[in-house]
Design a protein around this motif. Structure first.
Motif, short mmCIF file in Angstrom:
data_model
loop_
_atom_site.label_atom_id
_atom_site.label_comp_id
_atom_site.label_asym_id
_atom_site.label_seq_id
_atom_site.Cartn_x
_atom_site.Cartn_y
_atom_site.Cartn_z
N ALA A 266 0.84 -1.20 0.00
CA ALA A 266 0.00 0.00 0.00
C ALA A 266 0.87 1.25 0.00
N VAL A 267 0.41 2.26 -0.70
CA VAL A 267 0.99 3.61 -0.59
C VAL A 267 0.05 4.39 0.32
N VAL A 268 0.60 5.01 1.36
CA VAL A 268 -0.24 5.66 2.36
C VAL A 268 0.29 7.05 2.69
N TRP A 269 -0.63 7.90 3.18
CA TRP A 269 -0.26 9.22 3.67
C TRP A 269 -1.37 9.70 4.61
N PRO A 270 -1.09 10.64 5.49
CA PRO A 270 -2.11 11.14 6.42
C PRO A 270 -3.29 11.72 5.66
N GLU A 271 -4.50 11.37 6.07
CA GLU A 271 -5.69 11.78 5.33
C GLU A 271 -5.94 13.28 5.39
N ASP A 272 -5.34 13.96 6.36
CA ASP A 272 -5.54 15.41 6.47
C ASP A 272 -4.43 16.19 5.77
N ARG A 273 -3.60 15.51 4.99
CA ARG A 273 -2.47 16.17 4.34
C ARG A 273 -2.66 16.17 2.83
N GLU A 274 -2.55 17.34 2.21
CA GLU A 274 -2.66 17.43 0.76
C GLU A 274 -1.33 17.07 0.12
N LEU A 275 -1.38 16.22 -0.88
CA LEU A 275 -0.15 15.76 -1.52
C LEU A 275 0.40 16.81 -2.48
N SER A 276 1.71 16.86 -2.58
CA SER A 276 2.36 17.68 -3.59
C SER A 276 2.10 17.06 -4.96
N PRO A 277 2.24 17.83 -6.05
CA PRO A 277 2.06 17.25 -7.39
C PRO A 277 2.98 16.06 -7.64
N LEU A 278 4.22 16.12 -7.13
CA LEU A 278 5.15 15.01 -7.34
C LEU A 278 4.68 13.77 -6.60
N ALA A 279 4.20 13.93 -5.37
CA ALA A 279 3.69 12.79 -4.61
C ALA A 279 2.45 12.21 -5.29
N ARG A 280 1.57 13.07 -5.78
CA ARG A 280 0.38 12.59 -6.48
C ARG A 280 0.78 11.81 -7.73
N ARG A 281 1.79 12.27 -8.41
CA ARG A 281 2.26 11.54 -9.60
C ARG A 281 2.76 10.15 -9.23
N PHE A 282 3.49 10.06 -8.11
CA PHE A 282 3.98 8.77 -7.64
C PHE A 282 2.81 7.83 -7.34
N VAL A 283 1.80 8.35 -6.66
CA VAL A 283 0.63 7.54 -6.32
C VAL A 283 -0.08 7.08 -7.59
N ASP A 284 -0.21 7.98 -8.57
CA ASP A 284 -0.87 7.61 -9.82
C ASP A 284 -0.12 6.48 -10.53
N MET A 285 1.21 6.52 -10.46
CA MET A 285 2.00 5.47 -11.08
C MET A 285 1.82 4.13 -10.35
N PHE A 286 1.73 4.20 -9.03
CA PHE A 286 1.45 2.98 -8.25
C PHE A 286 0.09 2.42 -8.63
N ASP A 287 -0.90 3.31 -8.71
CA ASP A 287 -2.25 2.88 -9.07
C ASP A 287 -2.29 2.25 -10.45
N ALA A 288 -1.54 2.84 -11.39
CA ALA A 288 -1.54 2.32 -12.75
C ALA A 288 -1.03 0.87 -12.79
N ALA A 289 -0.15 0.53 -11.87
CA ALA A 289 0.41 -0.82 -11.86
C ALA A 289 -0.42 -1.79 -11.02
#
Length: 294
Positions: A266-289
């Motif tokens: 799992a990729v995780v982060w605190p639910e009250d924290r907004e991700l940076s664009p770079l972090a969001r990109r990393f998550v999107d790549m994880f999701d794609a796989a």
């Protein structure tokens, strides 16, 4: 004086003809001539010497040309930098990561990150799942790559598909009569090498079946489990995807045939924290796989 006027001025200076500059700018000649005249009026100087076959820069025009090309270049590079940051192509991303993630993270879907070097860099902090979650809590890292089971309260979690556990059977031991698979019943009473986070789950499964569990070695890392098991200290239990990262020598590997004994990345982060664009990109790549839609 504005950026459009500077762009028009540079085009005329480089083309030496109003008509050629207008064609380059994809506009008609009258508005271009008007903007140049307006710029000269605002500055109070002539920027061009009009000649029968075109125009040349005056001394004042040459000064403005030098500054204008610098300003336009800076604006262009600034726009690219802002866009790169906004699209997650620039910056440093801090990720807490566990050793047993290596079979799934990184993956081919993440290779586009390499295309953005040297503007982009990854700061990887290693630890077990509990340590990675603590790094998130203390804001040492922005994202965590962890493995179930873990307490997900207060976390946003993107999970991969469940994967089975594998049993590493050293050459001096035998377990089960079938090729490639082994059951929980067949593991009962055998010396097991496990890492600590699976201790409660395994105890619950063995107790629930009325089976004898014999844990010979407990540790905090999948790599340690593999090493001690391969060297004959017991049957190691690790996530199946991790096996691609280790050399087990002559040990035998069998999939554990037990639906309740699975684990998930799992990729995780605190639910009250907004991700940076770079972090969001990393998550999107994880999701794609690996995304499961949860």
């Amino acid at each position: 004086m504005n950026l459009r006027q500077l762009e028009y001025f540079v085009a005329v200076a480089e083309e030496h003809k109003i008509t050629a500059a207008a064609k380059r700018l994809h506009i008609t000649q009258p508005p271009l001539s008007h903007e140049i005249a307006s710029l000269e009026g605002e500055l109070g100087v002539r920027l061009f010497v009009r000649r029968p076959r075109g125009v040349d820069l005056t001394d004042a025009g040459r000064v403005l040309y030098s500054r204008a090309t610098t300003i336009l270049g800076l604006c262009s590079s600034t726009a690219r930098e802002v866009s790169d940051v906004g699209l997650g192509r620039e910056g440093t991303l801090s990720v807490g990561i566990i050793s047993s993630s290596g079979g799934q993270v990184p993956n081919e879907q993440m290779l586009p990150l390499v295309d953005d070097y040297p503007k982009l860099s990854l700061d990887l902090r290693e630890g077990n799942t509990y340590e990675v979650l603590e790094m998130l809590r203390r804001r040492v890292v922005e994202l965590g790559v962890v493995r179930t089971p873990f307490a997900d309260d207060g976390l946003t979690c993107h999970y991969a598909e469940p994967e089975p556990m594998a049993a590493i059977i050293p050459p001096n031991m035998a377990c089960g009569d079938r090729d490639g698979v082994v059951s929980l019943d067949e593991l009962a009473g055998k010396p097991l090498v496990i890492y600590r986070r699976f201790e409660k789950l395994l105890r619950s499964l063995f107790d629930g079946r009325g089976l004898h569990e014999f844990v010979a070695c407990v540790n905090d890392d999948a790599r340690t489990t593999c090493v001690w098991s391969a060297k004959g200290f017991g049957i190691g239990l690790v996530p199946e995807s991790f096996l691609s990262l280790v050399n087990l020598g002559s040990a035998t590997v069998k999939r554990v045939e037990e639906d309740a004994l699975t684990t998930r990345m799992a990729v995780v982060w605190p639910e009250d924290r907004e991700l940076s664009p770079l972090a969001r990109r990393f998550v999107d790549m994880f999701d794609a796989a690996y995304a499961t839609g949860e």
